[in-house]
Design a protein around this motif. Structure first.
Motif, mmCIF file in Angstrom:
data_model
loop_
_atom_site.group_PDB
_atom_site.id
_atom_site.type_symbol
_atom_site.label_atom_id
_atom_site.label_comp_id
_atom_site.label_asym_id
_atom_site.label_seq_id
_atom_site.Cartn_x
_atom_site.Cartn_y
_atom_site.Cartn_z
ATOM 1 N N PRO A 15 0.802 -1.235 0.000
ATOM 2 C CA PRO A 15 0.000 0.000 0.000
ATOM 3 C C PRO A 15 0.831 1.279 0.000
ATOM 4 O O PRO A 15 0.402 2.288 -0.549
ATOM 5 C CB PRO A 15 -0.831 -0.112 1.281
ATOM 6 N N LEU A 16 2.017 1.270 0.607
ATOM 7 C CA LEU A 16 2.801 2.510 0.673
ATOM 8 C C LEU A 16 3.423 2.859 -0.686
ATOM 9 O O LEU A 16 3.260 3.963 -1.197
ATOM 10 C CB LEU A 16 3.902 2.398 1.739
ATOM 11 N N THR A 17 4.120 1.907 -1.275
ATOM 12 C CA THR A 17 4.892 2.220 -2.477
ATOM 13 C C THR A 17 4.166 1.853 -3.769
ATOM 14 O O THR A 17 4.552 2.307 -4.845
ATOM 15 C CB THR A 17 6.223 1.442 -2.450
ATOM 16 N N ILE A 38 17.848 -6.316 -2.002
ATOM 17 C CA ILE A 38 18.324 -4.920 -1.970
ATOM 18 C C ILE A 38 17.882 -4.262 -0.666
ATOM 19 O O ILE A 38 16.711 -4.413 -0.267
ATOM 20 C CB ILE A 38 17.729 -4.145 -3.174
ATOM 21 N N ASP A 39 18.772 -3.524 -0.026
ATOM 22 C CA ASP A 39 18.438 -2.902 1.263
ATOM 23 C C ASP A 39 18.984 -1.470 1.280
ATOM 24 O O ASP A 39 20.153 -1.234 0.937
ATOM 25 C CB ASP A 39 19.079 -3.737 2.390
ATOM 26 N N LEU A 40 18.130 -0.524 1.660
ATOM 27 C CA LEU A 40 18.602 0.871 1.729
ATOM 28 C C LEU A 40 19.581 1.008 2.888
ATOM 29 O O LEU A 40 19.378 0.410 3.950
ATOM 30 C CB LEU A 40 17.424 1.819 1.921
ATOM 31 N N HIS A 49 21.570 2.682 5.970
ATOM 32 C CA HIS A 49 21.356 3.607 7.095
ATOM 33 C C HIS A 49 19.999 4.281 7.035
ATOM 34 O O HIS A 49 19.875 5.485 7.229
ATOM 35 C CB HIS A 49 22.455 4.689 7.104
ATOM 36 N N PHE A 50 18.982 3.501 6.764
ATOM 37 C CA PHE A 50 17.648 4.081 6.616
ATOM 38 C C PHE A 50 17.131 4.643 7.941
ATOM 39 O O PHE A 50 16.374 5.614 7.962
ATOM 40 C CB PHE A 50 16.685 3.038 6.042
ATOM 41 N N LYS A 51 17.585 4.021 9.018
ATOM 42 C CA LYS A 51 17.155 4.495 10.341
ATOM 43 C C LYS A 51 17.552 5.967 10.530
ATOM 44 O O LYS A 51 16.795 6.771 11.072
ATOM 45 C CB LYS A 51 17.795 3.610 11.418
ATOM 46 N N GLN A 52 18.765 6.298 10.021
ATOM 47 C CA GLN A 52 19.257 7.689 10.149
ATOM 48 C C GLN A 52 18.343 8.670 9.414
ATOM 49 O O GLN A 52 18.118 9.788 9.880
ATOM 50 C CB GLN A 52 20.668 7.795 9.572
ATOM 51 N N GLY A 107 10.755 9.459 5.544
ATOM 52 C CA GLY A 107 11.217 8.093 5.303
ATOM 53 C C GLY A 107 10.264 7.365 4.362
ATOM 54 O O GLY A 107 10.681 6.723 3.391
ATOM 55 N N ASP A 108 8.966 7.519 4.622
ATOM 56 C CA ASP A 108 7.952 6.897 3.755
ATOM 57 C C ASP A 108 8.074 7.414 2.318
ATOM 58 O O ASP A 108 7.978 6.670 1.353
ATOM 59 C CB ASP A 108 6.538 7.218 4.264
ATOM 60 N N TRP A 109 8.260 8.728 2.229
ATOM 61 C CA TRP A 109 8.357 9.363 0.901
ATOM 62 C C TRP A 109 9.564 8.812 0.138
ATOM 63 O O TRP A 109 9.475 8.500 -1.045
ATOM 64 C CB TRP A 109 8.466 10.882 1.078
ATOM 65 N N GLY A 137 10.012 -6.010 2.713
ATOM 66 C CA GLY A 137 10.081 -5.695 4.143
ATOM 67 C C GLY A 137 10.147 -4.188 4.287
ATOM 68 O O GLY A 137 9.921 -3.465 3.303
ATOM 69 N N GLY A 138 10.446 -3.686 5.486
ATOM 70 C CA GLY A 138 10.494 -2.246 5.746
ATOM 71 C C GLY A 138 11.266 -1.478 4.682
ATOM 72 O O GLY A 138 10.692 -0.772 3.864
ATOM 73 N N GLU A 139 12.619 -1.623 4.713
ATOM 74 C CA GLU A 139 13.436 -0.935 3.690
ATOM 75 C C GLU A 139 14.170 -1.981 2.862
ATOM 76 O O GLU A 139 15.281 -1.751 2.391
ATOM 77 C CB GLU A 139 14.403 0.084 4.326
HETATM 78 N N1 LIG Z 1 9.602 5.569 7.338
HETATM 79 C C1 LIG Z 1 9.569 4.246 7.401
HETATM 80 N N2 LIG Z 1 10.541 3.595 8.027
HETATM 81 C C2 LIG Z 1 10.518 2.254 8.073
HETATM 82 C C3 LIG Z 1 9.481 1.510 7.478
HETATM 83 N N3 LIG Z 1 9.737 0.209 7.685
HETATM 84 C C4 LIG Z 1 10.874 0.129 8.398
HETATM 85 N N4 LIG Z 1 11.368 1.368 8.640
HETATM 86 C C5 LIG Z 1 12.562 1.755 9.362
HETATM 87 O O1 LIG Z 1 13.709 1.288 8.699
HETATM 88 C C6 LIG Z 1 14.760 1.274 9.668
HETATM 89 C C7 LIG Z 1 15.628 0.076 9.437
HETATM 90 O O2 LIG Z 1 16.690 0.188 10.266
HETATM 91 P P1 LIG Z 1 17.857 -0.867 10.348
HETATM 92 O O3 LIG Z 1 17.294 -2.254 10.155
HETATM 93 O O4 LIG Z 1 18.616 -0.594 11.598
HETATM 94 O O5 LIG Z 1 18.713 -0.611 9.108
HETATM 95 P P2 LIG Z 1 19.452 0.668 8.530
HETATM 96 O O6 LIG Z 1 19.341 1.843 9.413
HETATM 97 O O7 LIG Z 1 18.973 0.842 7.135
HETATM 98 O O8 LIG Z 1 20.935 0.207 8.528
HETATM 99 P P3 LIG Z 1 21.628 -0.807 7.533
HETATM 100 O O9 LIG Z 1 20.553 -1.625 6.888
HETATM 101 O O10 LIG Z 1 22.508 -1.622 8.389
HETATM 102 O O11 LIG Z 1 22.350 0.011 6.548
HETATM 103 C C8 LIG Z 1 14.105 1.277 11.038
HETATM 104 O O12 LIG Z 1 14.365 2.509 11.675
HETATM 105 C C9 LIG Z 1 12.607 1.151 10.738
HETATM 106 O O13 LIG Z 1 11.819 1.899 11.636
HETATM 107 C C10 LIG Z 1 8.441 2.237 6.819
HETATM 108 O O14 LIG Z 1 7.497 1.688 6.260
HETATM 109 N N5 LIG Z 1 8.529 3.583 6.799
#
Ligand SMILES: Nc1nc2c(ncn2[C@@H]2O[C@H](COP(=O)(O)OP(=O)(O)OP(=O)(O)O)[C@@H](O)[C@H]2O)c(=O)[nH]1
Length: 395
Positions: free
Chosen positions: A232-234, A265-267, A269-272, A282-284, A307-309
């Motif tokens: 639903p998000l993307t 594929i994984d983004l 430092h998405f947490k940052q 982050g969603d955008w 998954g999340g990212e």
């Molecule tokens: N905005 C947003 N954030 C999300 C979503 N799903 C997951 N996240 C965030 O993605 C982040 C994933 O963090 P980590 O698993 O620590 O990975 P990372 O910061 O990308 O670090 P590395 O993968 O090690 O490079 C977490 O902070 C989650 O809250 C989403 O649908 N929307």
């Protein structure tokens, strides 16, 4: 003539009932994916058409031409609203606007003309009315053509409507031309062809209403089906669809039909990004990244958010080396891509792990290999792509 008029009246009554039925059908129409506003506008459109046809019926009885002309406008206006509703529903504005504006303009000329006396009055204004019906019919044909893509019986109905609408445009144009250009032809004399022409237009309005409802149903069915396979998000494919596609690709490989590569594929430092810019940004970013990747993929590739990212990509007819090359090129393009949200420039990178059907042709095995390779890419400092090697995680 009296008998003929009675027949016309019976048909008009049937048409009024038809429009009203459409209005009621629309009022009852409920679907979680349908725009409520569009349905409301649509209902009003059908009601206006019913009112218009009723007015024409009264005018026939009173033999009053101005009343008849006035109520014809209700019909045209109803038709215009129907266009507008469709526009709201599909959110595709421009293609619809041209015939809508032209039709509305012609209707206004028609309305203005009906108030003035002139020797040309009959021919000219009736020709304008015929053209306004015609232009809008052609518009309806265009829209129906654009939105009927599937070979279902509903689409067959719509295809017939397209032909009929287009024919209507041609006939209206010829009539208008004939009435205005050919001297002495009196367009408003109540002759059989005249009555039939207008009656035919009313029938067409009804058919179009039904056609639009069928399209509405077809689209909402498709959207409902999409909901089960889309994130639903993307708007990308979801995990469930990805699993199905990977299993299909494996069975194609086992039948000797094609090889494939798989990338996880994984983004980075998405947490940052979330912490610095907020969860909404982050969603955008997730959505923008999804679109960026989707654009670069071939039609046969399957790109999904699993998954999340975390994203995954199936590349049919590609080896691990080719997939790696492709992802490295995407990483390079991403470096030049600007993501600006609420005035802030955000830079993103991704890591990827790749494997292919020559390394494994089991679902779990492939997923684990791609995951191991991704782990290695992260361990290498991120923003990199690693191919699976036997010792990937232990190395
Ligand atoms: N905005 C947003 N954030 C999300 C979503 N799903 C997951 N996240 C965030 O993605 C982040 C994933 O963090 P980590 O698993 O620590 O990975 P990372 O910061 O990308 O670090 P590395 O993968 O090690 O490079 C977490 O902070 C989650 O809250 C989403 O649908 N929307």
């Amino acid at each position: 003539m009296v008998e003929f008029r009675l027949d016309i009246m019976t048909l008009l009554v049937l048409l009024i009932l038809g429009y009203l039925m459409l209005a009621i059908l629309l009022m009852l129409h409920e679907s979680p994916v349908t725009s409520k506003r569009a349905v409301r506008v649509w209902t009003v459109a059908q009601s206006l058409k019913a009112l218009g046809a009723f007015g024409v019926l009264v005018a026939f009885t009173l033999e009053n031409t101005p009343i008849r002309i006035g109520f014809n406008l209700f019909l045209i206006f109803g038709f215009a609203l129907e266009f507008a509703a469709y526009q709201v529903y599909t959110k595709h504005q421009r293609p619809y606007l041209v015939p809508l504006c032209l039709g509305a303009l012609a209707s206004l000329v028609f309305l203005a003309g009906s108030f003035f006396e002139s020797p040309w009055q009959g021919q000219y204004w009736a020709a304008t009315a015929a053209l306004s019906f015609g232009v809008m019919s052609a518009g309806a044909a265009y829209v129906l053509f654009r939105w009927s893509t599937e070979q279902t019986h509903r689409s067959a109905y719509v295809a017939i409507l397209i032909a009929v609408n287009f024919m209507n445009f041609v006939i209206s144009a010829i009539r208008a031309w004939y009435a205005v250009i050919i001297d002495g032809h009196n367009f408003v004399t109540p002759v059989l062809t005249n009555e039939l022409m207008f009656l035919w237009n009313y029938v067409l309005l009804l058919l179009n209403g039904i056609g639009f409802i069928l399209l509405l149903k077809e689209q909402s069915d498709r959207l409902m089906a999409d909901l089960t396979i889309r994130d639903p998000l993307t708007g990308l494919f979801n995990r469930r669809h990805f699993d199905t596609e990977l299993k299909l690709e494996i069975s194609r490989f086992e039948r000797g039909q094609s090889s494939f590569a798989l990338a996880m594929i994984d983004l980075d430092h998405f947490k940052q990004i979330n912490d610095m810019h907020g969860h909404q940004t982050g969603d955008w970013i997730l959505t923008e990244f999804g679109q960026f990747m989707q654009k670069q993929c071939r039609d046969i590739d399957v790109f999904a958010r699993i998954g999340g990212e975390e994203f995954a990509l199936i590349l049919p007819n590609a080896s691990m080396a080719q997939a790696k090359e492709k992802l490295e090129s995407l990483q390079h393009q991403l470096t030049n891509q600007e993501f600006i949200h609420r005035g802030k420039r955000i830079h993103i990178t991704f890591s990827a792990g790749v494997t292919d059907s020559s390394c494994s042709h089991e679902f779990d095995g492939l997923m684990m290999q791609a995951d191991d390779a991704l782990y290695e890419a992260k361990a290498n400092g991120r923003d990199s792509v690693c191919g699976w090697r036997f010792q990937a995680r232990t190395g």
